[in-house]
Design a protein around this motif. Structure first.
Motif, PDB file in Angstrom:
ATOM      1  N   HIS A   1      -6.796   5.620 -10.645  1.00 53.07           N
ATOM      2  CA  HIS A   1      -6.426   6.829 -11.367  1.00 53.07           C
ATOM      3  C   HIS A   1      -4.941   6.791 -11.717  1.00 53.07           C
ATOM      4  O   HIS A   1      -4.557   6.671 -12.856  1.00 53.07           O
ATOM      5  CB  HIS A   1      -6.770   8.062 -10.514  1.00 53.07           C
ATOM      6  N   ARG A   2      -4.082   6.856 -10.731  1.00 53.77           N
ATOM      7  CA  ARG A   2      -2.654   6.879 -11.038  1.00 53.77           C
ATOM      8  C   ARG A   2      -1.812   5.946 -10.187  1.00 53.77           C
ATOM      9  O   ARG A   2      -0.604   6.109 -10.096  1.00 53.77           O
ATOM     10  CB  ARG A   2      -2.144   8.302 -10.918  1.00 53.77           C
TER      11      ARG A   2
ATOM     12  N   GLY B   1      -8.073  12.813  -4.359  1.00 56.98           N
ATOM     13  CA  GLY B   1      -9.313  12.753  -3.582  1.00 56.98           C
ATOM     14  C   GLY B   1     -10.446  11.956  -4.199  1.00 56.98           C
ATOM     15  O   GLY B   1     -11.600  12.106  -3.777  1.00 56.98           O
ATOM     16  N   TRP B   2     -10.152  11.114  -5.198  1.00 57.07           N
ATOM     17  CA  TRP B   2     -11.243  10.275  -5.716  1.00 57.07           C
ATOM     18  C   TRP B   2     -11.754   9.429  -4.572  1.00 57.07           C
ATOM     19  O   TRP B   2     -10.970   8.943  -3.738  1.00 57.07           O
ATOM     20  CB  TRP B   2     -10.755   9.361  -6.842  1.00 57.07           C
TER      21      TRP B   2
HETATM   22  S1  FES Z   1      -4.143   8.841  -7.908  1.00 54.57           S
HETATM   23 FE1  FES Z   1      -5.490  10.410  -8.434  1.00 54.57          FE
HETATM   24  S2  FES Z   1      -7.115  10.110  -7.072  1.00 54.57           S
HETATM   25 FE2  FES Z   1      -5.837   8.457  -6.664  1.00 54.57          FE
END
Ligand code: FES
Ligand SMILES: [Fe+2]
Length: 406
Positions: free
Chosen positions: A109-110, A130-131
């Motif tokens: 994600h980031r 929380g992914w």
């Molecule tokens: S950076 Fe957003 S869930 Fe991991």
């Protein structure tokens, strides 16, 4: 390093980014793409410089091999453990069923390291949004922020992950280079050869502030023994004498053909006295980084493997494991002497790193440095054969005798 001029993905991301922001798909972007037009123009102008930098950025690693990332005993319970191989940050763990796994330590994600998250049975949860990812496959199983309206296909998102196995007390990770696919059949992880059901086994390790190549040629260098490893229990400097050893080519490496080991080493003399039979030693080196030694005398045997594990371009680690059935050799005694040896090498490599900071010209001489020459040739030939798809050329034509004094 991205080739900004020719990379179709980059063009796709540049043209497609806006339109894709308004549809129900995940948008992948490269942090360097989401920047101002001015910066992008500058980067296009710098494409050639970027290519040059990419060549420099090649750290001389051999990808598509298994490397030991950690000791098995470090990976316990619900703990996430950071590791690094070939400058790739990894997070290691063990599922509630006991299976080890290796993910890239970066949330898709980031990018926050997943090692800050938590492990819940067989799922790793990122600490930021929380992914949740299946630890063994890297597949995303849940994105908590999605509402009932969202159509994003969560299961199509993957965190980077690598094949991971346990052998000989290590957690091994198969390192395919970032952005490449795994081969159809991943080869088996290396395994220490043993010759009986019951044996003692122990592990030693030490870090070297060196590039892997210096670590490896240091490992196979016969000429430093009398100077670096002189000890009352092993050998004296005055015992230096001329040796002739036969070497033969083997797949991806070379072998010091079975021979009787040096008569100036006390432990071998002891072994011969106890069994009453000759001692034979076989030493192999195989790419990418493995030296194995097998000593046998009658029913007694000693088997060891030393690896120089590439962590970063300026850091490697010697991972040494030995097993034996010699009743007279307790593990604690072996560890004392083994550690003295490793410290002697480490101390030397620390001093060498001091000199290498200034980029001196170096030399390899015959015959003592011939194994080092073979190593560099094997490595270059492997890279070339992978590039062309042609069979790998071996730098040796056949058996050859090397002579040196040590
Ligand atoms: S950076 Fe957003 S869930 Fe991991
Ligand atoms: Fe050494």
């Amino acid at each position: 390093m991205l080739d900004y001029k020719n990379n179709p993905d980059v063009k796709f991301m540049q043209t497609g980014l806006l339109s894709r922001l308004f549809c129900h798909e995940a948008v992948y972007y490269d942090a360097s793409i989401a920047m101002s037009e001015a910066v992008r123009t500058m980067m296009r102008m710098d494409a050639e410089a970027a290519q040059e930098a990419a060549a420099q950025a090649d750290a001389g690693f051999l990808w598509d091999f298994w490397y030991p990332a950690a000791r098995s005993t470090e990976i316990r319970r619900q703990k996430l453990v950071k590791a690094m191989l070939l400058e790739v940050p990894l997070v290691l763990g063990r599922t509630s069923e006991g299976k080890v796994f290796a993910m890239r330590d970066s949330c898709p994600h980031r990018g926050i390291p997943l090692s800050y998250g938590r492990l819940d049975g067989k799922v790793v949860e990122c600490c930021y949004h929380g992914w949740r990812f299946d630890a063994c496959s890297g597949q995303c199983v849940e994105i908590p922020s999605l509402s009932s309206q969202d159509k994003l296909k969560v299961e199509r998102i993957f965190a980077g992950h690598h094949p991971c196995e346990e052998r000989d007390g290590y957690v091994w990770v198969y390192m395919n280079s970032p952005g490449t696919r795994l081969p159809e059949k991943v080869p088996a992880a290396p395994e220490l050869t043993v010759f009986s059901d019951k044996f003692k086994i122990t592990h030693l390790s030490c870090e070297l502030p060196s590039h892997i190549d210096h670590g490896i040629i240091g490992l196979m260098d016969p000429a430093h023994g009398p100077f670096v490893h002189q000890s009352w229990f092993w050998r004296k400097r005055g015992s230096i004498h001329e040796k002739a050893k036969q070497f033969e080519p083997i797949a991806n490496g070379f072998r010091m053909s079975p021979h009787s080991p040096s008569t100036n080493s006390a432990p071998y003399q002891l072994l011969k006295k106890i069994t009453g039979e000759p001692v034979t030693t076989t030493i192999d080196f195989v790419l990418p980084n493995i030296r194995t030694e097998i000593d046998q005398s009658g029913k007694m045997w000693f088997s060891s493997r030393a690896m120089v594990t590439p962590v970063r371009r300026d850091l490697c680690r010697i991972d040494f494991v030995a097993a034996w059935n010699l009743f007279f050799l307790p593990v604690w005694i072996f560890r004392i002497f083994g550690n003295i040896f490793l410290r002697q090498d480490q101390e030397t490599m620390i001093r060498q790193a001091e000199g290498l900071k200034h980029n001196p010209r170096l030399m390899l001489i015959d015959d003592a440095d011939r194994p080092a020459k073979w190593y560099f040739a094997l490595k270059a030939n492997l890279i070339e054969s992978r590039r062309t798809g042609a069979p790998m050329a071996h730098p040796m034509d056949g058996p050859v005798t090397l002579r040196w004094r040590s």
